[in-house]
Each structure stands twice: as structure tokens, then as C-alpha cells.
Scaffold this motif. Structure first.
Motif, mmCIF file in Angstrom:
data_model
loop_
_atom_site.group_PDB
_atom_site.id
_atom_site.type_symbol
_atom_site.label_atom_id
_atom_site.label_comp_id
_atom_site.label_asym_id
_atom_site.label_seq_id
_atom_site.Cartn_x
_atom_site.Cartn_y
_atom_site.Cartn_z
ATOM 1 N N ALA A 319 0.818 -1.219 0.000
ATOM 2 C CA ALA A 319 0.000 0.000 0.000
ATOM 3 C C ALA A 319 0.849 1.265 0.000
ATOM 4 O O ALA A 319 0.452 2.294 -0.560
ATOM 5 C CB ALA A 319 -0.931 -0.004 1.211
ATOM 6 N N VAL A 320 2.030 1.190 0.628
ATOM 7 C CA VAL A 320 2.878 2.377 0.700
ATOM 8 C C VAL A 320 3.280 2.860 -0.694
ATOM 9 O O VAL A 320 3.498 4.055 -0.916
ATOM 10 C CB VAL A 320 4.137 2.085 1.556
ATOM 11 C CG1 VAL A 320 5.028 1.051 0.885
ATOM 12 C CG2 VAL A 320 4.924 3.363 1.810
ATOM 13 N N LEU A 321 3.347 1.934 -1.658
ATOM 14 C CA LEU A 321 3.750 2.318 -3.013
ATOM 15 C C LEU A 321 2.688 3.165 -3.703
ATOM 16 O O LEU A 321 3.011 4.034 -4.518
ATOM 17 C CB LEU A 321 4.053 1.071 -3.843
ATOM 18 C CG LEU A 321 5.284 0.271 -3.399
ATOM 19 C CD1 LEU A 321 5.422 -0.998 -4.219
ATOM 20 C CD2 LEU A 321 6.545 1.115 -3.514
ATOM 21 N N TRP A 322 1.415 2.934 -3.388
ATOM 22 C CA TRP A 322 0.360 3.748 -4.004
ATOM 23 C C TRP A 322 0.394 5.160 -3.415
ATOM 24 O O TRP A 322 0.193 6.143 -4.127
ATOM 25 C CB TRP A 322 -1.011 3.104 -3.794
ATOM 26 C CG TRP A 322 -0.992 1.620 -4.001
ATOM 27 C CD1 TRP A 322 -1.352 0.658 -3.111
ATOM 28 C CD2 TRP A 322 -0.546 0.916 -5.175
ATOM 29 N NE1 TRP A 322 -1.161 -0.588 -3.647
ATOM 30 C CE2 TRP A 322 -0.671 -0.472 -4.906
ATOM 31 C CE3 TRP A 322 -0.053 1.317 -6.406
ATOM 32 C CZ2 TRP A 322 -0.328 -1.446 -5.828
ATOM 33 C CZ3 TRP A 322 0.299 0.337 -7.334
ATOM 34 C CH2 TRP A 322 0.160 -1.014 -7.042
ATOM 35 N N SER A 323 0.659 5.246 -2.115
ATOM 36 C CA SER A 323 0.803 6.571 -1.498
ATOM 37 C C SER A 323 2.029 7.284 -2.056
ATOM 38 O O SER A 323 2.007 8.496 -2.290
ATOM 39 C CB SER A 323 0.930 6.428 0.026
ATOM 40 O OG SER A 323 -0.223 5.822 0.567
ATOM 41 N N LEU A 324 3.086 6.507 -2.276
ATOM 42 C CA LEU A 324 4.301 7.081 -2.850
ATOM 43 C C LEU A 324 4.028 7.615 -4.252
ATOM 44 O O LEU A 324 4.489 8.702 -4.620
ATOM 45 C CB LEU A 324 5.398 6.019 -2.892
ATOM 46 C CG LEU A 324 6.717 6.427 -3.550
ATOM 47 C CD1 LEU A 324 7.344 7.596 -2.815
ATOM 48 C CD2 LEU A 324 7.677 5.247 -3.583
ATOM 49 N N ALA A 325 3.259 6.855 -5.033
ATOM 50 C CA ALA A 325 2.924 7.295 -6.390
ATOM 51 C C ALA A 325 2.172 8.619 -6.357
ATOM 52 O O ALA A 325 2.436 9.518 -7.160
ATOM 53 C CB ALA A 325 2.090 6.228 -7.091
ATOM 54 N N GLU A 326 1.244 8.759 -5.412
ATOM 55 C CA GLU A 326 0.501 10.015 -5.300
ATOM 56 C C GLU A 326 1.437 11.172 -4.958
ATOM 57 O O GLU A 326 1.226 12.303 -5.396
ATOM 58 C CB GLU A 326 -0.593 9.875 -4.244
ATOM 59 C CG GLU A 326 -1.715 8.924 -4.661
ATOM 60 C CD GLU A 326 -2.796 8.802 -3.601
ATOM 61 O OE1 GLU A 326 -2.904 9.721 -2.765
ATOM 62 O OE2 GLU A 326 -3.527 7.797 -3.608
ATOM 63 N N GLY A 327 2.471 10.880 -4.171
ATOM 64 C CA GLY A 327 3.468 11.912 -3.894
ATOM 65 C C GLY A 327 4.236 12.292 -5.147
ATOM 66 O O GLY A 327 4.537 13.466 -5.378
ATOM 67 N N LEU A 328 4.524 11.293 -5.991
ATOM 68 C CA LEU A 328 5.265 11.551 -7.229
ATOM 69 C C LEU A 328 4.426 12.310 -8.254
ATOM 70 O O LEU A 328 4.974 12.853 -9.217
ATOM 71 C CB LEU A 328 5.754 10.229 -7.820
ATOM 72 C CG LEU A 328 6.812 9.497 -6.991
ATOM 73 C CD1 LEU A 328 7.063 8.101 -7.547
ATOM 74 C CD2 LEU A 328 8.112 10.279 -6.941
ATOM 75 N N PHE A 329 3.108 12.343 -8.053
ATOM 76 C CA PHE A 329 2.266 13.150 -8.936
ATOM 77 C C PHE A 329 2.651 14.634 -8.854
ATOM 78 O O PHE A 329 2.274 15.427 -9.717
ATOM 79 C CB PHE A 329 0.786 13.012 -8.551
ATOM 80 C CG PHE A 329 0.186 11.660 -8.871
ATOM 81 C CD1 PHE A 329 0.872 10.741 -9.642
ATOM 82 C CD2 PHE A 329 -1.066 11.314 -8.394
ATOM 83 C CE1 PHE A 329 0.326 9.494 -9.934
ATOM 84 C CE2 PHE A 329 -1.631 10.072 -8.679
ATOM 85 C CZ PHE A 329 -0.926 9.161 -9.448
ATOM 86 N N GLN A 330 3.390 15.010 -7.812
ATOM 87 C CA GLN A 330 3.781 16.414 -7.645
ATOM 88 C C GLN A 330 5.040 16.777 -8.435
ATOM 89 O O GLN A 330 5.483 17.931 -8.393
ATOM 90 C CB GLN A 330 4.014 16.723 -6.161
ATOM 91 C CG GLN A 330 2.775 16.581 -5.302
ATOM 92 C CD GLN A 330 2.983 17.140 -3.909
ATOM 93 O OE1 GLN A 330 3.439 18.265 -3.751
ATOM 94 N NE2 GLN A 330 2.643 16.361 -2.909
ATOM 95 N N LEU A 331 5.612 15.819 -9.143
ATOM 96 C CA LEU A 331 6.841 16.107 -9.895
ATOM 97 C C LEU A 331 6.675 17.249 -10.905
ATOM 98 O O LEU A 331 7.564 18.104 -11.011
ATOM 99 C CB LEU A 331 7.333 14.836 -10.594
ATOM 100 C CG LEU A 331 8.175 13.909 -9.709
ATOM 101 C CD1 LEU A 331 8.303 12.525 -10.331
ATOM 102 C CD2 LEU A 331 9.552 14.511 -9.457
ATOM 103 N N PRO A 332 5.569 17.323 -11.670
ATOM 104 C CA PRO A 332 5.422 18.478 -12.571
ATOM 105 C C PRO A 332 5.423 19.806 -11.822
ATOM 106 O O PRO A 332 6.042 20.778 -12.267
ATOM 107 C CB PRO A 332 4.076 18.220 -13.257
ATOM 108 C CG PRO A 332 3.904 16.738 -13.199
ATOM 109 C CD PRO A 332 4.492 16.335 -11.882
ATOM 110 N N SER A 333 4.740 19.855 -10.669
ATOM 111 C CA SER A 333 4.718 21.089 -9.881
ATOM 112 C C SER A 333 6.106 21.418 -9.356
ATOM 113 O O SER A 333 6.502 22.583 -9.300
ATOM 114 C CB SER A 333 3.736 20.952 -8.709
ATOM 115 O OG SER A 333 2.424 20.761 -9.178
#
Length: 571
Positions: A319-333
Motif C-alpha cells: 500500500a505504501v507504493l500507491w501513497s508514494l505514487a501520489e506523492g510523485l504526482f507532484q513532480l510536474p509542480s
């Protein structure tokens, strides 16, 4: 029509028989039963057409293998695209693996002569960043304004690759099983309100676990594989072996099991739609996914429920990987983030802020994306910058025989006799293999340090300026020429005063031992009068009566000319 149906619509143009695996139509001798009843001429024509398609597939796959920036993120995409094209070429349109559901959005499906499908990679934009700087950003107040809805502003149908700089193990987390999981890159593409993404990483296995997985060779189970895929997979197993093979190491590591974590995220309702976890081995992937399309192919309800339960349990451990992915969604910002340095407040007009532009790298051109901005400076979002390849027309056709005396043209338009070239279709192809442009993010940490340096420099500059102003205030005043009537003719006092020259004359006149008053003959006001006094005294040194006194025996005109000469030079 949904976005996915539109993307797959090209496959609907293919004849139903052409879309099936040809192995289903082969007899024991390996010949196609559908072609046995055709006239010899048609069989030859069919074979020739098959050879042309095979060459075209070879060209497409060759271009895929030669393209890209060679980072793990775009390498895995090409690895998948090549596999999908191999399957299209050899097995029809129904044998694609589970990974196709997650990587298809990053690809564009096209047709060769309306009968043979193939995939190309969509337009790409490569980025490099430092993991520690990115996570300092997402865990700070600087990212508080981030919202998933901002990803709806991403350009559609463009791939954004984000790869880490430095050692891949620098970007590591503990997964649900308390094992180190390192990440080497992350990619995303927006299709409508859906964001498709995947990350490349690897779970660190200890020496014993790696040996155990290398020695354990569980056989590939085809029990729940749809019938239309079985012939292809059976042949593949016969070629590569019935087991999944040894684990594959993540690039740059020895014992990290190469893993792809992928999914689809709904930006409108802010939720995961489907997710997939692919651990790579030599001959296959160990797959965990929750894609409804995958389980709909399992006919037995009990079997489907059992597999779903197993998948759910395994998902909970990662599950931690899905939360991590959501954090990586901020890369464009993060790439668009700038720390603002206010020139006017810091008084930095004396300081030049250096900018890093980029140059040539090992895999192409690179451009540095700044993390420091000065107010009033405009900049374009780096997320919209994509270097498009150059294209040219490639014409296909065939030769047509003519009478020996008749003239025709070759494929380049030159006149020839006896035959002519007939152009039958045109298509686009890359003219030259162009190197990609890679955007390297300058760190926000370095920008903060630079701002601190500028503030410190500005404070020092301000202190120096205040000191100079204070000193300047002390230096400003009047140069004067005075004469006392009690002294001999042509003896003059030349000096500097911070106050009015008349006031200074009054002070001198009131001193004991001065029988007659000093009279100011001429005065000059200047902001650096103290400094200029020294220059005037140096010019008049030959006429000085006493080195410790400011009296000179010389003609008045000589003194005036000397003072005005010094003033003219000083400006």
C-alpha cells in the motif's frame, strides 16, 4: 465513446480473421489451412505480402530499439512496445499480456495497410531530478498549494518521464514488508481526466532470498489463461522453458528485484481506478493487479474470488507504493517551482545572478530548469516543453512493366524506359534519429543556499554602502582659499571644511594670535572635498611654507587653477 475505446478503435478496422492467432489455422505440417484452397497465384501473393509485413515490423521494432534517452523509464516503455509489436506480428490482436492494459495509454496504435497493427511511443519529455531535493519540497510548506486538479492542466497525450540523478539507491523507501524499495524513475501521461502512470524500482532482497528465488523455479501456470492466448504462450514456453526464470536486477543494483508499479488515476474523482505490480523474472512477470478486465476472463466464480482475495492481500502489503505514487504526482509542480528573489528589497542590482542553460550530454541535449527566479522575470512552464522529431515522407509503391519503347519514371521521378514506378501510399517516418532534450532540475536546496548568500552579500553591501554614505557625509564640504591681511602678499590658506567657509574663517579669526580677520576669497562645494583637498595640496606642494600648515606662497591665480583642475577631473 470512452478515451480508451477511441485509442483502440484502429483495431476494430482489422478483419476478424486477420486479428486471430494464425496458429489456430495451422495443420500438423505447419501450413495454414485457410490458404490451402487458394489458387497458387493467390498463395504466392499472400506469402509475398506476409514478407513485406514482416520487413515493416522489423523496421518498426528496429526504430524503437534505437530511440529514446536510454533512461530506465523510457527503456521499459520501449521494451513493452517491442513485445507488443512482436505479438501483433506473430499472434494477432488478442494475445497481449496484462501489462498492455497499463502501458497502452503511453503508446499510439497504427495500422500497416489497414491489416497489421503496431504501436509507437507517444511524444516524450525527459526530466532529471535529485530525489532528496524533491522530497524536501513535497514535505515542506512550499507544496501546500498542490491539488490533484492541477494535473488536469498537463498537456494531453504527452509522456513525461522523471528520472533520478545519482545512485538509484538514494531514492529508497520501506515497503509494507519492511524491505527497502528503490525507485529509479516515474512516468505519466494524461488522457482526458485519467492520469496513467508507472514507476520503475526494485525491492532489495538479501543474499539468501535472492539465491532462493533464483533456485526456485515455479512453472508458469496457464490454467486461467484464455483459450485464444494459449497457443502463443505454449509455443513461448517451449522456446524459453516452463519456469519463470531467475529474478532480474534493477539497473544499477545487484539484488534489487526489478519491479514496475503502474496504474490509472481518476483526476476528477481523485481515486485509483486500477493498479498493477509487476516483478520481473527472466521469462515472465510475477503479476498482482486489480484490473476488472483481467478477472472478467476467469469464468469460475470460486476461482475468481480466490484469486481476488490473494491479490487484495498482496496489495495491502504494498500500500505504501500507491501513497508514494501520489506523492510523485507532484513532480510536474516541483519542476515548475521557483524560489523568488526580490531584487528591489535585497538591493541586488549590483549582483549578477548566474543562470545555467545546459549543453550536450551523453544521451542528447540537456537544459537546466532553474529553481531560482527574480521577481519580474517571466518563464515558461517546463512541463509544456517537448522537442518534436523531424519527419519526412516515405513513399511505397511497385514497379509496372511497360513496352520496351515506352518511357516511365523511377521512384525519384527520373525518366526510364521499359518500366515505371507506381506510388501506392505514403507514410511518415523519422528522417534522422534525433537526440532527445532532457530537462535537468536545479535543486531548490541550492536555490535556498544561493538566496541566503545573496541576502548575506546584500547585507554586507548595505553595511558597506551605509559606511560609504557616512564616510561620504564626512568627506563632503567646501574647499576654500582665504587670506589674512596681516600676512604678506601672496600667502594664502588653502583647505577644507565640513561647515560653511565663512564660519570656518570666523573660527580662525577668533583664535589667539590672529590680529586681523581671515577673508574667504573663493570657495567650492563638493561631496568629496576632503579627498580633493589632499590632491590640491600635492599640486601646490612646491609653494607650501610649512608641511604642517596649510599656507602657500604663490599667486592667487595658480591656486584657483589648481583647485579647478582637480574639480574637473573629479567631476
Amino acid at each position: 465513446m470512452s478515451n480508451k475505446k477511441i485509442r483502440l478503435s484502429e483495431l476494430g478496422k482489422i478483419h476478424p480473421v486477420a486479428g486471430l492467432d494464425h496458429r489456430h489455422f495451422m495443420n500438423d505440417t505447419g501450413r495454414l489451412t485457410l490458404a490451402e484452397g487458394l489458387p497458387r497465384k493467390d498463395r504466392r501473393k499472400l506469402a509475398a505480402e506476409g514478407e513485406r509485413l514482416a520487413k515493416e515490423y522489423g523496421r518498426i521494432i528496429r526504430l524503437l530499439s534505437q530511440s529514446g534517452a536510454r533512461f530506465p523509464t523510457d527503456k521499459i516503455l520501449r521494451q513493452m512496445a517491442i513485445e507488443y509489436n512482436h505479438r501483433y506480428a506473430s499472434s494477432g490482436i488478442y494475445t497481449q499480456p496484462i501489462s498492455f492494459n497499463y502501458f497502452e495509454p503511453f503508446l499510439h496504435i497504427r495500422l500497416i495497410k489497414q491489416v497489421a497493427p503496431y504501436v509507437e511511443v507517444e511524444q516524450e519529455c525527459n526530466h532529471l531530478f535529485y530525489a532528496d531535493d524533491f522530497f524536501s519540497y513535497v514535505t515542506s510548506s512550499e507544496s501546500d498549494g498542490f491539488s490533484m486538479s492541477t494535473l488536469l492542466e498537463l498537456p494531453q497525450d504527452q509522456i513525461f518521464h522523471f528520472s533520478t540523478c545519482g545512485n538509484v539507491t538514494d531514492f529508497s523507501y520501506l515497503n509494507g514488508e519492511d524491505r527497502e524499495f528503490s525507485i529509479s524513475g516515474f512516468s505519466m501521461i494524461r488522457r482526458g481526466t485519467s492520469l496513467y502512470w508507472y514507476l520503475i524500482g526494485g525491492e532489495l532482497l538479501d543474499e539468501d532470498e535472492w539465491k532462493l528465488r533464483s533456485s526456485e523455479q515455479p512453472e508458469i501456470d496457464l490454467a486461467h489463461v484464455p483459450q485464444r492466448k494459449k497457443k502463443f504462450l505454449t509455443e513461448s514456453i517451449a522456446e524459453h522453458g516452463p519456469t519463470r526464470g531467475k529474478p532480474t536486477a534493477l539497473e544499477g543494483t545487484d539484488k534489487h528485484l526489478r519491479t514496475i508499479v503502474a496504474g490509472e488515476f481518476d483526476l476528477e474523482y481523485v481515486r485509483h481506478i486500477s493498479r498493477c505490480y509487476l516483478a520481473e523474472y527472466e521469462n515472465s512477470f510475477d503479476v498482482v493487479c486489480d484490473d476488472p478486465e483481467v478477472f472478467s476472463q476467469i469464468e469460475e466464480n470460486d476461482t475468481r474470488a480466490k484469486i481476488l482475495k490473494t491479490m487484495t492481500e498482496r496489495f495491502s502489503r504494498t500500500a505504501v507504493l500507491w501513497s508514494l505514487a501520489e506523492g510523485l504526482f507532484q513532480l510536474p509542480s516541483y519542476f515548475n517551482a521557483r524560489l523568488v528573489l526580490n531584487r528591489s528589497e535585497l538591493g541586488l542590482h549590483r549582483h549578477r545572478i548566474p543562470s545555467k542553460k545546459g549543453g550536450k550530454g551523453l544521451v542528447g541535449e540537456y537544459s537546466v530548469i532553474p529553481a531560482l527566479d527574480t521577481n519580474g522575470t517571466s518563464h515558461t512552464s517546463t512541463i509544456t516543453m517537448v522537442k518534436l522529431p523531424q519527419y519526412e515522407i516515405e513513399t511505397e509503391g511497385h514497379w509496372r512493366r511497360l513496352a520496351s519503347h515506352e518511357t516511365g519514371v523511377d521512384r525519384h521521378g527520373n525518366t526510364i524506359t521499359g518500366r515505371t514506378w507506381v506510388a501506392s501510399s505514403s507514410k511518415w517516418k523519422p528522417s534522422v534519429q534525433t537526440l532527445p532534450t532532457i530537462f535537468l532540475k536545479d535543486t531548490l536546496a541550492a536555490a535556498k543556499l544561493k538566496i541566503a548568500e545573496y541576502i548575506e552579500a546584500s547585507e554586507r553591501s548595505e553595511q558597506k554602502s551605509n559606511l560609504e554614505e557616512s564616510k561620504s557625509a564626512l568627506d563632503s564640504g567646501e574647499l576654500y582659499v582665504m587670506r589674512c591681511a596681516a600676512m604678506k602678499d601672496q600667502i594664502f590658506k588653502v583647505g577644507f571644511t565640513e561647515v560653511d567657509s565663512a564660519q570656518r574663517a570666523s573660527q580662525l579669526s577668533s583664535a589667539t594670535g590672529v590680529p586681523l580677520a581671515f577673508v574667504v576669497l573663493k570657495k567650492w562645494e563638493h561631496k568629496e572635498a576632503r579627498k580633493l583637498e589632499m590632491e590640491v595640496h600635492m599640486m601646490l606642494a612646491p609653494y607650501r611654507i610649512n608641511d604642517s600648515r596649510e599656507f602657500f606662497m604663490v599667486k592667487y591665480d595658480v591656486i584657483v587653477n589648481a583647485i579647478e583642475s582637480v574639480l574637473n577631473r573629479a567631476g
